[in-house]
Design an enzyme around this catalytic site. Structure first.
Site, short mmCIF file in Angstrom:
data_model
loop_
_atom_site.label_atom_id
_atom_site.label_comp_id
_atom_site.label_asym_id
_atom_site.label_seq_id
_atom_site.Cartn_x
_atom_site.Cartn_y
_atom_site.Cartn_z
N THR A 113 4.24 -27.50 18.96
CA THR A 113 4.45 -26.06 19.18
C THR A 113 3.56 -25.25 18.24
O THR A 113 2.86 -24.32 18.67
CB THR A 113 5.93 -25.69 18.96
OG1 THR A 113 6.73 -26.45 19.87
CG2 THR A 113 6.17 -24.21 19.18
N VAL A 162 9.46 -27.44 12.18
CA VAL A 162 8.30 -28.14 12.73
C VAL A 162 8.71 -29.60 12.87
O VAL A 162 9.08 -30.25 11.90
CB VAL A 162 7.06 -27.99 11.83
CG1 VAL A 162 5.90 -28.81 12.39
CG2 VAL A 162 6.66 -26.53 11.71
N ASP A 163 8.67 -30.05 14.11
CA ASP A 163 9.14 -31.40 14.43
C ASP A 163 7.91 -32.26 14.74
O ASP A 163 7.29 -32.80 13.83
CB ASP A 163 10.11 -31.26 15.62
CG ASP A 163 10.85 -32.52 15.98
OD1 ASP A 163 10.48 -33.60 15.49
OD2 ASP A 163 11.80 -32.46 16.77
N ASP A 220 19.70 -25.09 16.97
CA ASP A 220 20.84 -25.31 17.86
C ASP A 220 20.96 -26.75 18.34
O ASP A 220 20.04 -27.55 18.22
CB ASP A 220 20.71 -24.41 19.09
CG ASP A 220 19.67 -24.95 20.08
OD1 ASP A 220 18.54 -25.25 19.65
OD2 ASP A 220 19.99 -25.07 21.28
N GLY A 269 5.14 -31.07 15.78
CA GLY A 269 3.99 -30.25 15.40
C GLY A 269 3.27 -29.63 16.59
O GLY A 269 2.39 -28.77 16.42
C1 PRP Z 1 12.11 -25.79 18.22
C2 PRP Z 1 11.53 -24.98 17.07
C3 PRP Z 1 10.07 -25.03 17.29
C4 PRP Z 1 9.87 -26.35 18.04
C5 PRP Z 1 9.27 -27.36 17.12
O1 PRP Z 1 12.25 -24.96 19.33
O2 PRP Z 1 12.04 -23.68 17.06
O3 PRP Z 1 9.61 -23.95 18.05
O4 PRP Z 1 11.15 -26.80 18.47
O5 PRP Z 1 9.13 -28.60 17.78
P1 PRP Z 1 7.76 -29.37 17.81
O6 PRP Z 1 7.19 -29.36 16.42
O7 PRP Z 1 8.15 -30.77 18.26
O8 PRP Z 1 6.87 -28.72 18.79
P2 PRP Z 1 13.09 -25.41 20.61
O9 PRP Z 1 12.17 -25.98 21.64
O10 PRP Z 1 14.23 -26.28 20.18
O11 PRP Z 1 13.60 -24.05 21.18
P3 PRP Z 1 14.55 -22.94 20.51
O12 PRP Z 1 13.84 -22.44 19.26
O13 PRP Z 1 14.66 -21.91 21.56
O14 PRP Z 1 15.86 -23.60 20.17
#
Ligand code: PRP
Length: 190
Positions: A108, A103-104, A160, A106
């Site tokens: 997603t 969770v970056d 990744d 938040g």
């Molecule tokens: C990453 C991770 C989460 C999302 C979190 O996915 O798996 O789904 O980012 O980020 P947020 O909190 O800023 O929304 P990513 O978009 O890198 O895709 P991947 O899982 O296919 O690598």
């Protein structure tokens, strides 16, 4: 700790293994006897955590996947999230646990909680292996959290950089020298 063969170790393989085992014990206890637990893995990053967690649970459960695409991961993120692939099965009246690698900002997880809550699950909870608190732009509740990490680029255990490093068994910090090795170029099929 440094690892001369790859990214610097931030969370060691053994520490991840113990944390996932603890997740599995806790989740198995929390959902015991409730029935109809559905783990929802968020592609792609959560596939390794989901596989390890699922195999350690001692209660019946089903596995589902969902895929989303988010835009603007920089500090000026718009927070726009788009559904790419939906669940195959209905979740109404089922206990749903969303499984995320990280969770970056938040956005997603916030989007997924709204999307799935509208489908009337019996309950809706979240599990994430790592969280970057410093990057949070929106408050989301994480019921089962592994580790808080600093605002550095982390790779491994599903995470990744340009589709590289997902199968690293530990979570590492990607420094600029490693990023340069994997900077995508036009025509790069990965
Ligand atoms: C990453 C991770 C989460 C999302 C979190 O996915 O798996 O789904 O980012 O980020 P947020 O909190 O800023 O929304 P990513 O978009 O890198 O895709 P991947 O899982 O296919 O690598």
């Amino acid at each position: 700790m440094n690892n001369n063969e790859g990214p610097e170790v931030l969370i060691a393989e053994e520490d991840i293994r113990k944390r996932v085992a603890a997740f599995a014990d806790q989740i198995s206890r929390d959902y015991a006897g409730k029935g109809k637990l559905v783990l929802v893995g968020v592609l792609k990053g959560a596939f390794i955590l989901l596989a390890d967690l699922s195999r350690r649970l001692t209660i019946p459960h089903r596995v589902e996947f969902i895929a989303v695409s988010s835009y603007g991961k920089s500090s000026v993120s718009t927070g726009a999230v788009r559904l790419i692939m939906d669940l195959r099965e209905d979740i109404d009246n089922k206990h749903v646990l969303i499984v995320e690698d990280i969770v970056d900002t938040g956005h997603t997880l916030h989007y997924l909680l709204s999307l799935l809550k509208a489908r009337s699950p019996a309950s809706l909870r979240t599990c994430a292996l790592v969280r970057k608190s410093e990057r949070a732009q929106i408050d989301v509740s994480i019921d089962y959290l592994g580790f808080d990490v600093p605002d550095v680029w982390v790779v491994g255990y599903g995470l990744d950089y340009a589709e590289q490093y997902r199968t690293l068994p530990y979570i590492g910090i990607l420094h600029p020298r490693e990023e340069a090795k994997h900077t995508p170029t036009p025509g790069d099929g990965c």
